[in-house]
Design an enzyme around this catalytic site. Structure first.
Site, PDB file in Angstrom:
ATOM      1  N   LYS A 103     100.886  68.587  91.379  1.00  0.00           N
ATOM      2  CA  LYS A 103     100.302  68.280  90.381  1.00  0.00           C
ATOM      3  C   LYS A 103     101.753  69.050  89.671  1.00  0.00           C
ATOM      4  O   LYS A 103     102.435  70.251  89.734  1.00  0.00           O
ATOM      5  CB  LYS A 103      99.111  69.207  89.804  1.00  0.00           C
ATOM      6  CG  LYS A 103      99.144  69.108  87.788  1.00  0.00           C
ATOM      7  CD  LYS A 103      99.102  69.652  86.771  1.00  0.00           C
ATOM      8  CE  LYS A 103     100.129  70.117  86.133  1.00  0.00           C
ATOM      9  NZ  LYS A 103     100.733  69.327  85.117  1.00  0.00           N
ATOM     10  N   GLU A 107     104.083  82.419  92.387  1.00  0.00           N
ATOM     11  CA  GLU A 107     105.621  82.626  91.947  1.00  0.00           C
ATOM     12  C   GLU A 107     105.669  82.527  90.835  1.00  0.00           C
ATOM     13  O   GLU A 107     105.522  81.714  89.843  1.00  0.00           O
ATOM     14  CB  GLU A 107     106.036  81.381  92.983  1.00  0.00           C
ATOM     15  CG  GLU A 107     105.886  81.512  94.361  1.00  0.00           C
ATOM     16  CD  GLU A 107     106.688  82.581  95.396  1.00  0.00           C
ATOM     17  OE1 GLU A 107     107.291  83.488  94.105  1.00  0.00           O
ATOM     18  OE2 GLU A 107     106.779  82.153  96.789  1.00  0.00           O
ATOM     19  N   CYS A 110     113.755  80.611  87.464  1.00  0.00           N
ATOM     20  CA  CYS A 110     112.969  81.861  87.395  1.00  0.00           C
ATOM     21  C   CYS A 110     113.645  83.314  87.708  1.00  0.00           C
ATOM     22  O   CYS A 110     113.504  84.222  87.177  1.00  0.00           O
ATOM     23  CB  CYS A 110     111.615  81.211  88.560  1.00  0.00           C
ATOM     24  SG  CYS A 110     112.304  81.305  90.101  1.00  0.00           S
ATOM     25  N   GLU A 159     111.027  86.911  79.444  1.00  0.00           N
ATOM     26  CA  GLU A 159     111.822  85.605  79.516  1.00  0.00           C
ATOM     27  C   GLU A 159     112.463  84.442  78.533  1.00  0.00           C
ATOM     28  O   GLU A 159     111.591  84.266  78.317  1.00  0.00           O
ATOM     29  CB  GLU A 159     110.456  84.775  80.487  1.00  0.00           C
ATOM     30  CG  GLU A 159     111.150  85.158  82.536  1.00  0.00           C
ATOM     31  CD  GLU A 159     110.332  83.870  82.947  1.00  0.00           C
ATOM     32  OE1 GLU A 159     109.534  83.607  82.667  1.00  0.00           O
ATOM     33  OE2 GLU A 159     111.111  83.083  83.713  1.00  0.00           O
TER      34      GLU A 159
HETATM   35  P1  NAD Z   1     103.696  76.793  83.171  1.00  0.00           P
HETATM   36  O1  NAD Z   1     103.378  77.770  84.077  1.00  0.00           O
HETATM   37  O2  NAD Z   1     104.028  76.013  81.135  1.00  0.00           O
HETATM   38  O3  NAD Z   1     103.790  75.551  83.609  1.00  0.00           O
HETATM   39  C1  NAD Z   1     103.460  75.643  85.355  1.00  0.00           C
HETATM   40  C2  NAD Z   1     103.012  74.395  86.018  1.00  0.00           C
HETATM   41  O4  NAD Z   1     101.756  74.905  85.880  1.00  0.00           O
HETATM   42  C3  NAD Z   1     103.142  72.602  85.524  1.00  0.00           C
HETATM   43  O5  NAD Z   1     103.197  71.789  85.921  1.00  0.00           O
HETATM   44  C4  NAD Z   1     102.167  72.561  84.215  1.00  0.00           C
HETATM   45  O6  NAD Z   1     101.372  71.602  83.794  1.00  0.00           O
HETATM   46  C5  NAD Z   1     101.031  73.595  84.830  1.00  0.00           C
HETATM   47  N1  NAD Z   1      99.679  74.486  83.689  1.00  0.00           N
HETATM   48  C6  NAD Z   1      99.648  74.721  82.906  1.00  0.00           C
HETATM   49  N2  NAD Z   1      98.229  75.272  82.080  1.00  0.00           N
HETATM   50  C7  NAD Z   1      97.658  74.877  83.413  1.00  0.00           C
HETATM   51  C8  NAD Z   1      96.231  75.469  83.485  1.00  0.00           C
HETATM   52  N3  NAD Z   1      95.432  75.675  82.340  1.00  0.00           N
HETATM   53  N4  NAD Z   1      96.002  75.233  84.416  1.00  0.00           N
HETATM   54  C9  NAD Z   1      96.508  75.193  85.552  1.00  0.00           C
HETATM   55  N5  NAD Z   1      97.177  74.511  85.851  1.00  0.00           N
HETATM   56  C10 NAD Z   1      98.140  74.530  84.013  1.00  0.00           C
HETATM   57  O7  NAD Z   1     104.782  76.915  83.833  1.00  0.00           O
HETATM   58  P2  NAD Z   1     107.041  75.966  82.931  1.00  0.00           P
HETATM   59  O8  NAD Z   1     107.430  76.156  81.847  1.00  0.00           O
HETATM   60  O9  NAD Z   1     106.655  74.509  83.861  1.00  0.00           O
HETATM   61  O10 NAD Z   1     108.010  76.683  84.312  1.00  0.00           O
HETATM   62  C11 NAD Z   1     108.864  78.033  83.893  1.00  0.00           C
HETATM   63  C12 NAD Z   1     108.483  78.863  84.588  1.00  0.00           C
HETATM   64  O11 NAD Z   1     107.859  79.103  85.973  1.00  0.00           O
HETATM   65  C13 NAD Z   1     109.056  79.913  84.082  1.00  0.00           C
HETATM   66  O12 NAD Z   1     108.421  81.465  83.559  1.00  0.00           O
HETATM   67  C14 NAD Z   1     109.506  80.160  85.356  1.00  0.00           C
HETATM   68  O13 NAD Z   1     110.015  81.903  85.431  1.00  0.00           O
HETATM   69  C15 NAD Z   1     108.574  80.316  86.271  1.00  0.00           C
HETATM   70  N6  NAD Z   1     108.930  79.531  87.268  1.00  0.00           N
HETATM   71  C16 NAD Z   1     108.642  80.914  88.646  1.00  0.00           C
HETATM   72  C17 NAD Z   1     109.774  80.452  90.090  1.00  0.00           C
HETATM   73  C18 NAD Z   1     109.277  81.162  90.936  1.00  0.00           C
HETATM   74  O14 NAD Z   1     109.380  81.155  92.181  1.00  0.00           O
HETATM   75  N7  NAD Z   1     108.837  82.854  90.673  1.00  0.00           N
HETATM   76  C19 NAD Z   1     110.246  79.283  89.921  1.00  0.00           C
HETATM   77  C20 NAD Z   1     110.954  77.999  89.095  1.00  0.00           C
HETATM   78  C21 NAD Z   1     109.882  78.855  88.103  1.00  0.00           C
END
Ligand code: NAD
Length: 477
Positions: A171, A246, A280, A379
């Site tokens: 997804k 992650e 991230c 963040e």
């Molecule tokens: P997000 O948590 O909003 O979304 C991540 C994914 O989860 C998306 O595909 C989203 O549609 C899905 N999602 C949202 N709600 C959900 C639910 N209730 N159940 C299941 N899936 C759901 O994050 P974002 O805004 O897309 O990305 C930014 C975040 O990701 C930041 O906090 C960043 O630090 C983190 N990030 C971490 C890493 C790492 O490797 N540690 C790498 C990249 C990004």
């Protein structure tokens, strides 16, 4: 219109609903993706299960490896195309979009080569027993991916899962799907069996939630925000489904007075402005020894004011943020800084060619940020760097560890003893000395301490997370 990709076929969502695709550089809608739901997730999981049981689990490790290698080579032929797709979808400057596509090539090359080098152990046990371990795939893995680095995170999450013998239901973020839909097509072209890689697009609370609840999913690899990671872990725990998280970071770049400042300055800046700060592992706090605080801030300020922000295709230092709500989030942090009288050292400039409706934010350097202010704790996920000074090594460690996160840290010093002491004392999954990120290396295990998550992806280490261990003890009779 973009369609889901299930069992090597492009299909509409069952409901027929769609979501707009918006170009962050001009804020305009230019395409549509499917707004899928639990029915589409179910179809993808069924296809994945069939593939796992009838084809994928019967391939030898070497055959799996060859397929991954072939996909790597095919992606390499399509780097320009994929980079162009990603540039428009995510607002990435050309250099960044190309770097992401090349990283994807490298992930599949690395994991293709790793497939047949991963195995269990024999254990010297009691007389009369032969004991060994197998590393077994889970089966169907859910890969839930954020919008900031779709190709890179697909590479490490899906590449690692497939190499370990799993099949994947992916997804992507609703804000960044297009490159991954294309990669799934390329996989089919090089011979991936139907159901090995499935892509279902839509909202997190609809598609992602359905994946976390689906009893046909055996493991979840989630990359995203701490808030959503917590929800997924709670949902998955009800059926004891293992989860790799992650999550985010508030990573420190720690600069001692003996550091090579000329080498440090461009790296410190890149660590916060790369991908418009939407990383991230962004180095979003710079901790500077008090003896060099003023002169270093002055130099950093000059460099910040030279940064240029504009449409992705102009390939400047910084592109737009992903969407309007992300832009608003950054503005909220900056207005909180004003309210708290946190001084601004410098800001970059948004070029005149940037359309009004694009999601632009000038890189911003703030100083004397109090350690308990949200700018030092949360963040921002934008190009905002918070500077603070420290007295000595103990104070640097105290500040570095003073957040809920622990993803990455950078340390700049020429003192070898201090390099090792700092690497030991800072609580984070990666520590870089006299650099930041080491060029991203796909070989380097990555993951968080504390609220930055648990489990490791990237490198060989990921294969442990994508498998379960079975111990077999045979008694000679
Ligand atoms: P997000 O948590 O909003 O979304 C991540 C994914 O989860 C998306 O595909 C989203 O549609 C899905 N999602 C949202 N709600 C959900 C639910 N209730 N159940 C299941 N899936 C759901 O994050 P974002 O805004 O897309 O990305 C930014 C975040 O990701 C930041 O906090 C960043 O630090 C983190 N990030 C971490 C890493 C790492 O490797 N540690 C790498 C990249 C990004």
């Amino acid at each position: 219109m973009q369609l889901n990709y299930i069992a090597n076929a492009s299909v509409r969502s069952t409901s027929g609903r769609t979501l707009p695709v918006i170009d962050p550089s001009d804020g305009q809608t230019y395409d549509e993706i499917q707004r899928s739901d639990a029915h589409d997730v179910d179809a993808a999981v069924t296809a994945a299960r069939q593939c796992y049981e009838s084809v994928w689990s019967k391939l030898s490790a070497a055959e799996r490896g060859r397929l991954l290698m072939r996909l790597s080579a095919r992606i390499a032929e399509h780097v320009d195309e994929l980079a162009a797709i990603e540039q428009r979808d995510c607002g990435k400057p050309t250099k960044q979009a190309r770097a992401d596509a090349l990283a994807l090539v490298r992930y599949f090359e690395f994991y293709g080569g790793a497939c047949d080098k991963f195995h269990g152990e024999t254990i010297p046990y009691q007389e009369g027993y032969t004991v060994f371990t197998w590393r077994e795939a889970y089966g169907v893995v859910a890969n839930i991916i954020p919008w900031n680095y779709p190709m890179q995170i697909f590479g490490r999450s899906v590449g690692g899962a497939l190499a370990a013998g799993n099949v994947c239901v992916v997804k992507p973020s609703e804000d960044a799907c297009l490159s991954l839909l294309r990669v799934a097509q390329l996989a089919a072209e090089v011979g991936f069996p139907a159901g090995a890689i499935n892509i279902v697009t839509g909202y997190g609370h609809e598609v992602g939630d359905a994946m976390a609840r689906h009893t046909g999913i055996d493991h979840i690899s989630f990359t995203g925000s701490p808030r959503v990671g917590t929800i997924i872990q709670q949902v998955a725990s009800e059926r004891h489904c293992p989860v790799t998280l992650e999550l985010g970071g508030k990573s420190p770049q720690i600069i001692f007075a003996d550091a090579d400042l000329d080498a440090a300055i461009p790296v410190v800046i890149n660590a916060i402005v790369q991908n418009a700060g939407q990383t991230c592992s962004a180095g979003s706090r710079v901790l500077i020894h008090q003896a060099i605080y003023e002169p270093l801030l002055e130099k950093l300020g000059v460099a910040f004011s030279n940064l240029r922000v504009g449409p992705a295709a102009m390939d400047l230092d910084v592109g737009p943020l992903i969407r309007a709500t992300q832009q608003q989030r950054v503005w909220d942090f900056l207005s909180d800084a004003q309210v708290a009288s946190i001084p601004m050292v410098a800001q970059g400039r948004i070029v005149d060619e940037a359309p009004e409706a694009g999601f632009y934010q000038a890189p911003t350097l703030l100083r004397d940020v109090p350690v308990d202010h949200r700018l030092a704790q949360e963040e921002v996920f934008g190009p905002v760097l918070s500077a603070m000074s420290f007295r000595d090594e103990d104070h640097a460690v105290e500040l570095a560890n003073a957040t809920q996160f622990g993803l990455v840290a950078g340390v700049w010093t020429r003192d070898g003893g201090r390099q090792l002491r700092m690497a030991r004392r800072v609580k984070s999954g990666q520590v870089f000395v006299n650099n930041y990120g080491a060029g991203g290396g796909v070989e380097l295990p990555f993951g968080g301490y504390k609220a930055s998550g648990h489990g490791r992806e990237k490198g060989f280490e990921a294969l442990y997370g994508f498998t379960q261990l079975k111990t077999v003890a045979i008694r000679q009779i």
